[in-house]
Write an enzyme that holds these catalytic residues in place. Structure first.
Site, PDB file in Angstrom:
ATOM      1  N   HIS A 207      83.177  51.474 -65.278  1.00  0.00           N
ATOM      2  CA  HIS A 207      84.211  51.491 -64.222  1.00  0.00           C
ATOM      3  C   HIS A 207      84.923  50.150 -64.146  1.00  0.00           C
ATOM      4  CE1 HIS A 207      82.709  55.033 -61.571  1.00  0.00           C
ATOM      5  NE2 HIS A 207      83.776  55.382 -62.259  1.00  0.00           N
TER       6      HIS A 207
ATOM      7  N   LYS B 258      72.989  68.800 -65.301  1.00  0.00           N
ATOM      8  CA  LYS B 258      73.651  68.393 -64.052  1.00  0.00           C
ATOM      9  C   LYS B 258      73.138  69.237 -62.892  1.00  0.00           C
ATOM     10  CE  LYS B 258      77.304  66.540 -61.655  1.00  0.00           C
ATOM     11  NZ  LYS B 258      78.593  65.900 -61.664  1.00  0.00           N
TER      12      LYS B 258
ATOM     13  N   LYS C 220      80.998  66.928 -55.597  1.00  0.00           N
ATOM     14  CA  LYS C 220      81.663  65.693 -55.162  1.00  0.00           C
ATOM     15  C   LYS C 220      83.155  65.986 -55.097  1.00  0.00           C
ATOM     16  CE  LYS C 220      78.587  61.983 -56.627  1.00  0.00           C
ATOM     17  NZ  LYS C 220      78.444  60.807 -57.507  1.00  0.00           N
TER      18      LYS C 220
ATOM     19  N   HIS D   6      78.444  53.741 -66.183  1.00  0.00           N
ATOM     20  CA  HIS D   6      79.575  53.692 -65.251  1.00  0.00           C
ATOM     21  C   HIS D   6      79.701  52.351 -64.527  1.00  0.00           C
ATOM     22  CE1 HIS D   6      79.697  57.930 -66.124  1.00  0.00           C
ATOM     23  NE2 HIS D   6      80.734  58.122 -65.340  1.00  0.00           N
TER      24      HIS D   6
ATOM     25  N   ARG E  71      70.106  61.454 -58.678  1.00  0.00           N
ATOM     26  CA  ARG E  71      71.495  61.676 -59.097  1.00  0.00           C
ATOM     27  C   ARG E  71      72.149  60.391 -59.613  1.00  0.00           C
ATOM     28  NH1 ARG E  71      75.927  65.763 -56.363  1.00  0.00           N
ATOM     29  NH2 ARG E  71      77.612  65.284 -57.793  1.00  0.00           N
TER      30      ARG E  71
ATOM     31  N   ASN F 277      75.145  57.941 -63.296  1.00  0.00           N
ATOM     32  CA  ASN F 277      76.060  56.789 -63.372  1.00  0.00           C
ATOM     33  C   ASN F 277      75.781  55.896 -64.579  1.00  0.00           C
ATOM     34  OD1 ASN F 277      77.438  57.497 -60.999  1.00  0.00           O
ATOM     35  ND2 ASN F 277      75.756  56.683 -59.788  1.00  0.00           N
TER      36      ASN F 277
ATOM     37  N   ARG G 270      88.273  73.106 -41.259  1.00  0.00           N
ATOM     38  CA  ARG G 270      86.860  72.643 -41.289  1.00  0.00           C
ATOM     39  C   ARG G 270      86.038  73.322 -42.375  1.00  0.00           C
ATOM     40  NH1 ARG G 270      87.737  72.803 -35.627  1.00  0.00           N
ATOM     41  NH2 ARG G 270      88.137  70.693 -34.916  1.00  0.00           N
TER      42      ARG G 270
ATOM     43  N   GLU H 181      80.760  61.650 -71.714  1.00  0.00           N
ATOM     44  CA  GLU H 181      79.874  62.145 -70.641  1.00  0.00           C
ATOM     45  C   GLU H 181      78.809  63.084 -71.224  1.00  0.00           C
ATOM     46  OE1 GLU H 181      80.005  61.099 -67.483  1.00  0.00           O
ATOM     47  OE2 GLU H 181      82.022  60.248 -67.290  1.00  0.00           O
TER      48      GLU H 181
ATOM     49  N   GLU I 234      72.875  62.093 -53.827  1.00  0.00           N
ATOM     50  CA  GLU I 234      72.747  60.841 -54.576  1.00  0.00           C
ATOM     51  C   GLU I 234      71.926  59.771 -53.854  1.00  0.00           C
ATOM     52  OE1 GLU I 234      76.457  59.794 -56.424  1.00  0.00           O
ATOM     53  OE2 GLU I 234      75.654  57.927 -57.176  1.00  0.00           O
TER      54      GLU I 234
ATOM     55  N   HIS J  43      88.998  57.211 -68.639  1.00  0.00           N
ATOM     56  CA  HIS J  43      87.683  57.065 -68.006  1.00  0.00           C
ATOM     57  C   HIS J  43      86.532  57.205 -69.014  1.00  0.00           C
ATOM     58  CE1 HIS J  43      84.465  57.446 -65.061  1.00  0.00           C
ATOM     59  NE2 HIS J  43      84.106  58.577 -65.638  1.00  0.00           N
TER      60      HIS J  43
END
Ligand code: GLY
Length: 360
Positions: free
Chosen positions: A254, A229, A145, A250, A243, A247, A123, A187, A239, A266
């Site tokens: 993506h 960031k 993330k 993206h 945040r 993206n 946990r 990025e 997000e 990517h």
């Protein structure tokens, strides 16, 4: 102490980001001082482990830190529940308890997988990030993330779980394949366009020094990306709002990456996606054509692609856009620049407008 270090401010979960050329040498001493865990397991893919595994293990040993090294096959294909289960079992077999910690040594796949293991094993046990690609140094190692891919989509299973520290040794970039370096540069450019015009100008002025990995320029560049960031994550960790600006590039990126069956790296897909989003912003009258052209020129000057491959089926791209996992109630969000350094988020883009951008 490096002038490039900084903190991610998240109350009692705040953590330092250390940025230094040759930092790997000091990780053992720093970890020993921080008393994050009584012993560690280093997790790395077979490729990065062969480059840096023995070095890091020797550094930890020298600092009196007990550690083991676990590896898994390199590549995005390993970021799945099977590898996650195998690594979980290995942690249990090694007798890891709540006082143990994990060290993610590698790129985004390693960081996401190790972070998710740390979030779930017993946990939650502490972990630190030692990112070895530019993309993971400026993006995925910071912000918490974590997760794995499932056949239905990338990163669909995961957790927000912050590391205790991020150790960025910029010297490791010298062994990074140039295509991967460029993927990270996409990025980096993203941060300038979404948040910081001055940083964007820094990138234009230092293009050659960046490509030559000039240490002071690289450290400053990574410091600014991590600072942006950190600010964004501190304001909106989960997000809900701000945040989402990360993206930028993206949504279409993506979709192009998926339509290429992930043969496009990517960051290269993100570069194409950023140019497409800029064209969309021009079409919608939000951004001046000249500014969009300026960003496309910089992306191109770094050697990154700006156009969707001509032979890529536009309908396939569109179907991936529609299934964007960040869509809310079926509505797809686009991050659209209004000028270099500022963006808005819109879910009011019509199919005709998307068609127009994809057809160019
Ligand atoms: N890579 C986007 C984010 O961390 O939110």
């Amino acid at each position: 102490m490096s002038e490039y270090n900084l903190m991610v401010g998240l109350g009692d979960r705040s953590y330092p980001i250390f940025i230094e050329d040759g930092l790997m040498e000091n990780i053992g001493i720093d970890l020993a001082k921080r008393e994050i865990a009584s012993h560690y397991v280093v997790i790395s893919d077979d490729h990065v482990a062969s480059l840096y595994g023995p070095t890091l293990m020797a550094i930890l040993e020298k600092a009196g830190i007990a550690a083991e090294l676990l590896t898994f096959p390199h590549g995005e294909a390993s970021k799945n529940l099977q590898v996650f289960a195998q690594l979980s079992s290995r942690l249990a077999q090694l007798g890891l308890d709540r006082k143990s910690g994990l060290i993610a040594l590698g790129g985004g796949v390693t960081g996401d997988l190790t972070g998710f293991l740390a979030a779930t094993y017993m946990r939650g046990i502490p972990f630190v990030q030692v990112p070895t690609t530019l993309l993971s140094q400026v993006d995925s190692s910071v912000g918490g993330k974590t997760g794995v891919d499932i056949p239905e989509g990338k990163n669909l299973v995961g957790a927000f779980y912050q590391p205790k520290a991020v150790y960025i040794d910029t010297a490791v970039l010298t062994t990074l394949p140039v295509e991967e370096l460029l993927g990270g540069i996409a990025e980096v450019i993203k941060y300038g366009v979404i948040y910081d015009f001055e940083f964007y100008c820094f990138l234009e002025s230092n293009l050659d020094a960046i490509l030559a990995l000039q240490p002071s320029v690289i450290q400053e560049m990574i410091h600014i990306c991590c600072r942006i960031k950190a600010e964004v994550v501190a304001a909106d960790e989960r997000e809900a709002d701000l945040r989402r600006i990360l993206n930028f590039g993206h949504t279409i990126g993506h979709a192009v990456e998926a339509a290429s069956d992930f043969s496009l790296i990517h960051g290269h897909a993100v570069a194409i996606g950023m140019v497409a989003a800029l064209r969309l912003a021009v079409l919608l009258g939000l951004c001046k054509r000249k500014e969009a052209g300026r960003v496309a020129t910089l992306i191109h000057s770094f050697g990154l692609p700006t156009e969707i491959p001509a032979d890529m089926d536009r309908n396939v791209i569109k179907s991936y856009i529609k299934s964007d996992k960040k869509a809310v109630a079926g509505s797809v969000f686009y991050v659209l620049p209004t000028t270099i350094g500022k963006v808005i988020i819109s879910n009011e883009v019509t199919e005709t407008e998307i068609n127009s951008v994809l057809q160019r």
